[in-house]
Design a protein around this motif. Structure first.
Motif, PDB file in Angstrom:
ATOM      1  N   UNK A 148      15.486 -14.003  -2.872  1.00 57.21           N
ATOM      2  CA  UNK A 148      15.779 -14.743  -1.639  1.00 57.21           C
ATOM      3  C   UNK A 148      15.702 -13.833  -0.421  1.00 57.21           C
ATOM      4  N   UNK A 149      16.306 -12.647  -0.521  1.00 55.41           N
ATOM      5  CA  UNK A 149      16.234 -11.696   0.601  1.00 55.41           C
ATOM      6  C   UNK A 149      14.789 -11.292   0.866  1.00 55.41           C
ATOM      7  N   UNK A 150      14.041 -11.041  -0.201  1.00 60.34           N
ATOM      8  CA  UNK A 150      12.644 -10.628  -0.047  1.00 60.34           C
ATOM      9  C   UNK A 150      11.812 -11.723   0.610  1.00 60.34           C
ATOM     10  N   UNK A 151      12.070 -12.963   0.273  1.00 60.25           N
ATOM     11  CA  UNK A 151      11.321 -14.068   0.883  1.00 60.25           C
ATOM     12  C   UNK A 151      11.585 -14.163   2.383  1.00 60.25           C
ATOM     13  N   UNK A 152      12.832 -13.963   2.775  1.00 61.93           N
ATOM     14  CA  UNK A 152      13.161 -13.997   4.204  1.00 61.93           C
ATOM     15  C   UNK A 152      12.437 -12.887   4.954  1.00 61.93           C
ATOM     16  N   UNK A 153      12.427 -11.695   4.372  1.00 63.41           N
ATOM     17  CA  UNK A 153      11.732 -10.571   5.005  1.00 63.41           C
ATOM     18  C   UNK A 153      10.228 -10.818   5.043  1.00 63.41           C
ATOM     19  N   UNK A 154       9.685 -11.373   3.967  1.00 64.63           N
ATOM     20  CA  UNK A 154       8.252 -11.620   3.906  1.00 64.63           C
ATOM     21  C   UNK A 154       7.817 -12.632   4.963  1.00 64.63           C
ATOM     22  N   UNK A 155       8.640 -13.644   5.212  1.00 67.42           N
ATOM     23  CA  UNK A 155       8.310 -14.642   6.228  1.00 67.42           C
ATOM     24  C   UNK A 155       8.203 -14.000   7.606  1.00 67.42           C
ATOM     25  N   UNK A 156       9.062 -13.015   7.872  1.00 70.92           N
ATOM     26  CA  UNK A 156       9.029 -12.318   9.162  1.00 70.92           C
ATOM     27  C   UNK A 156       7.797 -11.430   9.294  1.00 70.92           C
ATOM     28  N   UNK A 157       7.327 -10.893   8.160  1.00 69.52           N
ATOM     29  CA  UNK A 157       6.195  -9.963   8.185  1.00 69.52           C
ATOM     30  C   UNK A 157       4.853 -10.646   7.925  1.00 69.52           C
ATOM     31  N   UNK A 158       4.860 -11.948   7.701  1.00 72.46           N
ATOM     32  CA  UNK A 158       3.608 -12.650   7.442  1.00 72.46           C
ATOM     33  C   UNK A 158       3.022 -12.361   6.082  1.00 72.46           C
ATOM     34  N   UNK A 159       3.872 -12.088   5.111  1.00 74.26           N
ATOM     35  CA  UNK A 159       3.454 -11.807   3.743  1.00 74.26           C
ATOM     36  C   UNK A 159       3.837 -12.985   2.857  1.00 74.26           C
ATOM     37  N   UNK A 160       3.002 -13.302   1.882  1.00 71.10           N
ATOM     38  CA  UNK A 160       3.404 -14.275   0.860  1.00 71.10           C
ATOM     39  C   UNK A 160       4.198 -13.544  -0.206  1.00 71.10           C
ATOM     40  N   UNK A 161       5.414 -13.986  -0.442  1.00 71.22           N
ATOM     41  CA  UNK A 161       6.278 -13.368  -1.451  1.00 71.22           C
ATOM     42  C   UNK A 161       6.270 -14.238  -2.703  1.00 71.22           C
ATOM     43  N   UNK A 162       5.852 -13.656  -3.802  1.00 67.58           N
ATOM     44  CA  UNK A 162       5.844 -14.332  -5.093  1.00 67.58           C
ATOM     45  C   UNK A 162       7.147 -14.004  -5.809  1.00 67.58           C
ATOM     46  N   UNK A 163       7.893 -15.028  -6.194  1.00 65.26           N
ATOM     47  CA  UNK A 163       9.142 -14.804  -6.910  1.00 65.26           C
ATOM     48  C   UNK A 163       8.812 -14.413  -8.349  1.00 65.26           C
ATOM     49  N   UNK A 164       9.318 -13.251  -8.758  1.00 59.24           N
ATOM     50  CA  UNK A 164       8.970 -12.760 -10.080  1.00 59.24           C
ATOM     51  C   UNK A 164      10.136 -12.089 -10.778  1.00 59.24           C
ATOM     52  N   UNK A 165       9.879 -11.701 -12.011  1.00 57.09           N
ATOM     53  CA  UNK A 165      10.867 -11.000 -12.825  1.00 57.09           C
ATOM     54  C   UNK A 165      10.109 -10.238 -13.903  1.00 57.09           C
ATOM     55  N   UNK A 166      10.666  -9.123 -14.333  1.00 58.74           N
ATOM     56  CA  UNK A 166      10.100  -8.367 -15.455  1.00 58.74           C
ATOM     57  C   UNK A 166      11.127  -8.386 -16.582  1.00 58.74           C
ATOM     58  N   UNK A 167      10.786  -9.074 -17.666  1.00 62.36           N
ATOM     59  CA  UNK A 167      11.725  -9.288 -18.764  1.00 62.36           C
ATOM     60  C   UNK A 167      11.477  -8.287 -19.881  1.00 62.36           C
ATOM     61  N   UNK A 168      12.546  -7.634 -20.321  1.00 68.50           N
ATOM     62  CA  UNK A 168      12.464  -6.704 -21.449  1.00 68.50           C
ATOM     63  C   UNK A 168      12.537  -7.499 -22.744  1.00 68.50           C
ATOM     64  N   UNK A 169      11.589  -7.241 -23.652  1.00 71.01           N
ATOM     65  CA  UNK A 169      11.608  -7.895 -24.954  1.00 71.01           C
ATOM     66  C   UNK A 169      11.460  -6.843 -26.048  1.00 71.01           C
TER      67      UNK A 169
ATOM     68  N   UNK B 207       7.749  -1.943   3.675  1.00 71.10           N
ATOM     69  CA  UNK B 207       6.817  -0.903   3.246  1.00 71.10           C
ATOM     70  C   UNK B 207       5.487  -1.532   2.804  1.00 71.10           C
ATOM     71  N   UNK B 208       5.595  -2.652   2.100  1.00 77.66           N
ATOM     72  CA  UNK B 208       4.379  -3.344   1.671  1.00 77.66           C
ATOM     73  C   UNK B 208       3.554  -3.794   2.876  1.00 77.66           C
ATOM     74  N   UNK B 209       4.227  -4.348   3.879  1.00 76.53           N
ATOM     75  CA  UNK B 209       3.514  -4.796   5.077  1.00 76.53           C
ATOM     76  C   UNK B 209       2.827  -3.630   5.777  1.00 76.53           C
ATOM     77  N   UNK B 210       3.506  -2.496   5.842  1.00 76.40           N
ATOM     78  CA  UNK B 210       2.923  -1.307   6.478  1.00 76.40           C
ATOM     79  C   UNK B 210       1.694  -0.818   5.718  1.00 76.40           C
ATOM     80  N   UNK B 211       1.651  -1.087   4.419  1.00 78.35           N
ATOM     81  CA  UNK B 211       0.513  -0.673   3.599  1.00 78.35           C
ATOM     82  C   UNK B 211      -0.563  -1.756   3.488  1.00 78.35           C
ATOM     83  N   UNK B 212      -0.412  -2.818   4.263  1.00 80.01           N
ATOM     84  CA  UNK B 212      -1.453  -3.836   4.328  1.00 80.01           C
ATOM     85  C   UNK B 212      -1.383  -4.928   3.281  1.00 80.01           C
TER      86      UNK B 212
END
Length: 277
Positions: A46-67, A25-30
């Motif tokens: 890991x799954x997102x990185x594999x998909x991003x490589x196929x779509x030519x997107x740089x995937x940043x590994x992230x997390x949102x931590x609740x504090x 969806x991100x790739x379709x939105x540019x």
């Protein structure tokens, strides 16, 4: 501005798309650079990185931590963390371990308010039961006709201080910063306009965040108004913080802003990606 979205969620936490579907969806939105920042979980990276490589997107590994800071629930986004770091993975597991008990208590509270079967109903929307959240309850309330939409569910039942809200003690700010920095990441304050912090408290929080090694603050994000874009861009300058942008996308038709559909920064700023290769 290059199409960069540094805050998004998959169904590994409380989104509805798989990491692969989210990247598509991100790739379709540019989108050219996308961060997957699931709540207290890096299992989808890991799954997102594999998909991003196929779509030519740089995937940043992230997390949102609740504090929890001064009794207030706040979210800290970690960008470019090591998703394979065993210490980070274990600390995130511990942080999300209280979600099931909290969810059960929310279900009981909603039953007292006349909404039966809410916990079981919320579970139907959950891929990972250990990450059941208020968003899942909100989807149940909307689908069952109790509430008109997600914001209405939070206003009436689930938001901070609302009748079905259950306070929970998350990680400390210090802990979250250590987890992010020790895994090689940079720390960003997520959607600061959402927190019930008056000016003095917000300034105290940002002072502590900066002293602990914080890097940036989200200005342009799905839950901010255009006025808040400018407000928090200026606040970032005041504190010497870099500025981030992220849709906080969860689901098609549900999130205020689609993944990759953010406006430009409202004024000249130092973006968090300024030194990225």
């Amino acid at each position: 501005m290059l199409n960069i979205d540094l805050h998004s969620h998959s169904r590994v936490s409380d989104g509805v798309l798989s990491p692969t579907e989210l990247v598509g969806r991100a790739q379709a939105n540019g989108v050219k650079v996308l961060a997957l920042t699931d709540h207290d979980e890096v299992g989808g990276v890991t799954e997102a990185k594999k998909a991003a490589a196929k779509h030519g997107i740089r995937l940043v590994s992230g997390v949102e931590i609740s504090i929890t800071w001064a009794g207030t629930s706040i979210h800290i986004v970690g960008l470019n963390v090591d998703e394979n770091d065993p210490v980070l993975i274990e600390n995130l597991r511990r942080n999300r371990s209280g979600r099931i008990e909290r969810a059960q208590r929310m279900g009981e509270r909603l039953a007292e308010l006349g909404v039966a079967g809410a916990y079981e109903g919320a579970l139907k929307y959950v891929t990972n039961p250990s990450l059941i959240s208020r968003k899942h309850f909100a989807r149940f309330l909307v689908e069952s006709g109790v509430c008109s939409n997600i914001p209405n569910a939070f206003d009436r039942f689930l938001g901070d201080g609302a009748p079905a809200y259950i306070r929970h003690q998350w990680a400390t700010l210090t802990e979250s910063m250590e987890w992010i920095l020790n895994s090689g990441g940079t720390a960003i304050v997520a959607h600061p306009g959402r927190y019930p912090l008056k000016d003095v408290a917000l300034y105290a929080f940002l002072d502590e965040f900066k002293q602990l090694g914080g890097t940036g603050i989200e200005a342009v994000t799905g839950s901010h108004s255009p006025d808040q874009y400018l407000e928090f861009a200026r606040l970032a300058k005041r504190y010497g913080l870099l500025v981030s942008a992220g849709s906080d996308f969860h689901a098609p038709g549900e999130s205020p802003v689609d993944v990759g559909c953010l406006p430009d920064f409202p004024c000249p700023v130092e973006p968090v990606w300024k030194d990225w290769k």
